[in-house]
Design a protein around this motif. Structure first.
Motif, mmCIF file in Angstrom:
data_model
loop_
_atom_site.group_PDB
_atom_site.id
_atom_site.type_symbol
_atom_site.label_atom_id
_atom_site.label_comp_id
_atom_site.label_asym_id
_atom_site.label_seq_id
_atom_site.Cartn_x
_atom_site.Cartn_y
_atom_site.Cartn_z
ATOM 1 N N THR A 171 -2.922 7.535 -0.037
ATOM 2 C CA THR A 171 -3.356 6.222 -0.533
ATOM 3 C C THR A 171 -2.234 5.534 -1.302
ATOM 4 O O THR A 171 -2.050 4.312 -1.214
ATOM 5 N N TYR A 172 -1.449 6.323 -2.038
ATOM 6 C CA TYR A 172 -0.415 5.761 -2.901
ATOM 7 C C TYR A 172 0.826 5.310 -2.136
ATOM 8 O O TYR A 172 1.656 4.585 -2.677
ATOM 9 N N THR A 173 0.959 5.714 -0.889
ATOM 10 C CA THR A 173 2.133 5.313 -0.105
ATOM 11 C C THR A 173 1.890 4.030 0.677
ATOM 12 O O THR A 173 2.811 3.493 1.279
ATOM 13 N N LYS A 174 0.658 3.548 0.660
ATOM 14 C CA LYS A 174 0.301 2.394 1.492
ATOM 15 C C LYS A 174 0.500 1.054 0.800
ATOM 16 O O LYS A 174 0.264 0.012 1.384
ATOM 17 N N THR A 175 0.913 1.074 -0.452
ATOM 18 C CA THR A 175 1.171 -0.163 -1.186
ATOM 19 C C THR A 175 2.404 0.007 -2.058
ATOM 20 O O THR A 175 2.577 1.053 -2.690
ATOM 21 N N GLU A 176 3.226 -0.992 -2.100
ATOM 22 C CA GLU A 176 4.428 -0.935 -2.936
ATOM 23 C C GLU A 176 4.108 -1.137 -4.415
ATOM 24 O O GLU A 176 4.988 -1.011 -5.269
#
Length: 199
Positions: A46-51
């Motif tokens: 989940t944390y890699t899908k948004t900058e």
């Protein structure tokens, strides 16, 4: 000891370190989490899908000994967003704080405050978020695994300016220590108004 900051997809570079740390810390009461690397890596995606996501971690040599994460609430999973959406709150103005975890030998050195400072500063840096929130598991005081000297973190969180909001609750599932089947655990949210950064 040294520290690292990572955002977005770069967080994946330390997935193994973070997963092992989460499993180690969350195994203790009140989470009693019987973790697995497979589950951890799926969750952390989940944390890699948004900058706009953020990781701050502390290392002692090559070993990650503490870490904290945060992400805009609107980019969290449905189970995390749900109580806020049902309450009619604007999730676009809320930043969700994930784990704040530290190995026992490193507690009492101010890192818990540093973790909150780093996350709050990151959330404020966008200039659009009005509220920070996180959730904690609710366990009965009579739980058989509750240590006799257990001290909840409520006082620490309150001193940081957070307040418990009983109307905002959700359920998350994981297997307790020694179990293979996941069961739902009640989670209650804590909130704090984010003051603007002073230039």
């Amino acid at each position: 000891m040294h520290f690292i900051h990572k955002t977005g997809q770069a967080i994946e570079e330390v997935f193994d370190d973070l997963a092992h740390l989460r499993i180690a810390v969350f195994r203790s009461f009140p989470y009693l989490y019987e973790g697995s690397l497979a589950y951890e890596k799926a969750y952390l995606q989940t944390y890699t899908k948004t900058e706009r996501s953020f990781l701050f971690a502390a290392y002692d040599g090559e070993r990650m000994i503490g870490a904290t994460t945060c992400i805009p609430l609107e980019e969290e999973t449905a189970e995390v967003r749900q109580p806020f959406e049902e309450a009619g709150m604007d999730i676009r103005t809320i930043f969700y704080f994930g784990e704040s975890i530290l190995l026992p030998d490193y507690r009492g050195q101010g890192l818990g405050h540093r973790f909150f400072d780093e996350r709050e500063a990151h959330a404020r840096s966008f200039g659009t978020f009005q509220t920070a929130c996180f959730c904690s598991v609710v366990r009965p005081e009579t739980h058989p695994a509750r240590p006799h000297d257990y001290r909840p973190l409520d006082e620490f969180w309150t001193k940081r300016g957070y307040h418990r909001e009983p109307s905002l609750q959700s359920h998350m599932e994981w297997p307790d220590v020694g179990e293979t089947t996941s069961t739902a655990k009640p989670m209650v949210y804590w909130l704090k108004a984010l003051s603007p950064t002073i230039a």
